[in-house]
Design an enzyme around this catalytic site. Sequence first.
Site, PDB file in Angstrom:
ATOM      1  N   HIS A 157       0.836  -1.219   0.000  1.00 14.79           N
ATOM      2  CA  HIS A 157       0.000   0.000   0.000  1.00 14.79           C
ATOM      3  C   HIS A 157       0.867   1.264   0.000  1.00 14.79           C
ATOM      4  O   HIS A 157       0.431   2.305   0.493  1.00 14.79           O
ATOM      5  CB  HIS A 157      -0.951   0.047   1.209  1.00 14.79           C
ATOM      6  N   SER A 278      14.475  21.320 -16.570  1.00 14.03           N
ATOM      7  CA  SER A 278      13.266  22.112 -16.763  1.00 14.03           C
ATOM      8  C   SER A 278      13.648  23.408 -17.475  1.00 14.03           C
ATOM      9  O   SER A 278      14.755  23.914 -17.311  1.00 14.03           O
ATOM     10  CB  SER A 278      12.642  22.416 -15.403  1.00 14.03           C
ATOM     11  N   LYS A 284      15.721  21.561 -11.291  1.00 12.30           N
ATOM     12  CA  LYS A 284      15.050  20.303 -11.637  1.00 12.30           C
ATOM     13  C   LYS A 284      15.923  19.305 -12.381  1.00 12.30           C
ATOM     14  O   LYS A 284      16.730  19.668 -13.219  1.00 12.30           O
ATOM     15  CB  LYS A 284      13.810  20.590 -12.508  1.00 12.30           C
ATOM     16  N   GLU A 291       9.212   8.260 -17.069  1.00 12.71           N
ATOM     17  CA  GLU A 291       7.830   8.738 -17.231  1.00 12.71           C
ATOM     18  C   GLU A 291       7.266   8.374 -18.610  1.00 12.71           C
ATOM     19  O   GLU A 291       6.119   7.955 -18.739  1.00 12.71           O
ATOM     20  CB  GLU A 291       7.770  10.252 -17.034  1.00 12.71           C
TER      21      GLU A 291
END
Length: 461
Positions: A157, A278, A284, A291
């Site tokens: 979980h 970024s 970043k 992704e």
Amino acid sequence: MNDKLWTGRFSKALSDAANDYNASIHFDKRMYAQDITGSMAHAAMLSATKIISEEDGEKIISELEKILNELNEGTLAFDMSCEDIHSFVEQELTRRLGDAGRRLHTARSRNDQVAVDIRLTLRDEADKVIALLKDLIRVICEKAEAYKGAIMPGYTHLQRAQPITFGHHLMAYAMMLLRDVSRLEDAKKRMNVCPLGSGALAGTTFPIDREMTAKALGFDSACLNSLDGVSDRDFCVELAGAIALIMTHLSRFSEEIILWCSWEFRFIELDDAYSTGSSIMPQKKNPDIAELTRGKAGRTTGNLVTLLTMLKGLPLAYNKDMQEDKEAIFDSFDTVIMALTVFSPMLETMRVKPENMRLAAAKGFINATDCADYLVGKGLPFRSAYKAVGALVAKCIEKGKTLETLSLEEYKEFSDLFDADVYEAIGLEACVARRQSLGATAPAQVEKQLNFVKNELASMK
Ligand code: ARG
């Protein structure tokens, strides 16, 4: 504009829009080598069975070979006004040879021709995916070997559950990917039957030798029902299913990588070569590759659904709907090949931070099960032990303590079975080392998993 294969019956040309809609050459041209190989085998068989003369057979085969070389070298361009790759090759052959070229299509239809081409194409593509999967499994094994003693929190979980090692965690993916290899091998076995000679649907009146062409093209046998031969696309579905599952596995792995390299986790850092920045936020470092892999899993699932839906209402035998198989299955292969090509080096170059994993494992009462198991070892039934430790954890939370920092007196309030040896028993290293059951997280068990996977890899040709 070239002549259509079906001139004779028709008095009008196909409208331009209908022609564009009908054409498949822009995506089936990638099967040119397979189409030509299939035609060479067919011509050799027609000549061996005396359906065409030996002389025509030889001319056809040597000219097809030239066409193949020219296409490979880029000295011959595809005529994009042809409907499909089959029409193009036949047109080019006939342009060069005249009547001999016109004899190639004896005892054949584009229906069995395309069914051969796609099988040959996907057989090769499946081999590429298998090789890439094996590479990835090897990379995973190397990392797992290096970090089989690195303690991290195991989650259920997404809540810290029990201590495991990073090596153990990684090996779970090796197991998935090993099944993926076997799924592809399995699909390959079933698809490796030759439909050539099925004709349009009913077979042919000519005395062809189907075993000969099947053997020449590396198939295990010739398919035994001509209607099934031209209309079976099960292998596309099976391969698309196997690929969707590979991408699903990579997607789950990606999700973890994305979490692990967040500043909340900091379990790993991806190499700069596999990260992006970024345009506005200078700090970043984004895990775009992971992704994208997670995102691209969606399209491979989509392709599987496309294929199943395309097939579900089709009467036997060939229907033009089936032309839709190619873009879907080619896209699945292209996607999984791209994903695997970048995933392995991304994993290989990632920096693992075992110290952060160890810190995360030290919080969150990850050793509570071990504390209960300790009481069980002293004779308490598990359910009672579970209850006592549950109360202990509640006390720790209330007092802002951990199981490690609770005093023995505090322990004894919950059970007199607790003794000084409890601290050793709940030490994370001990928790991991004691999980010696088959498949468990103890380094010796992870070693066994590694040996199993390495042996499996070695036993595959
Ligand atoms: N482009 C077609 C396909 O991909 C080739 C087979 C055409 N057969 C036919 N009867 N129109 O399915």
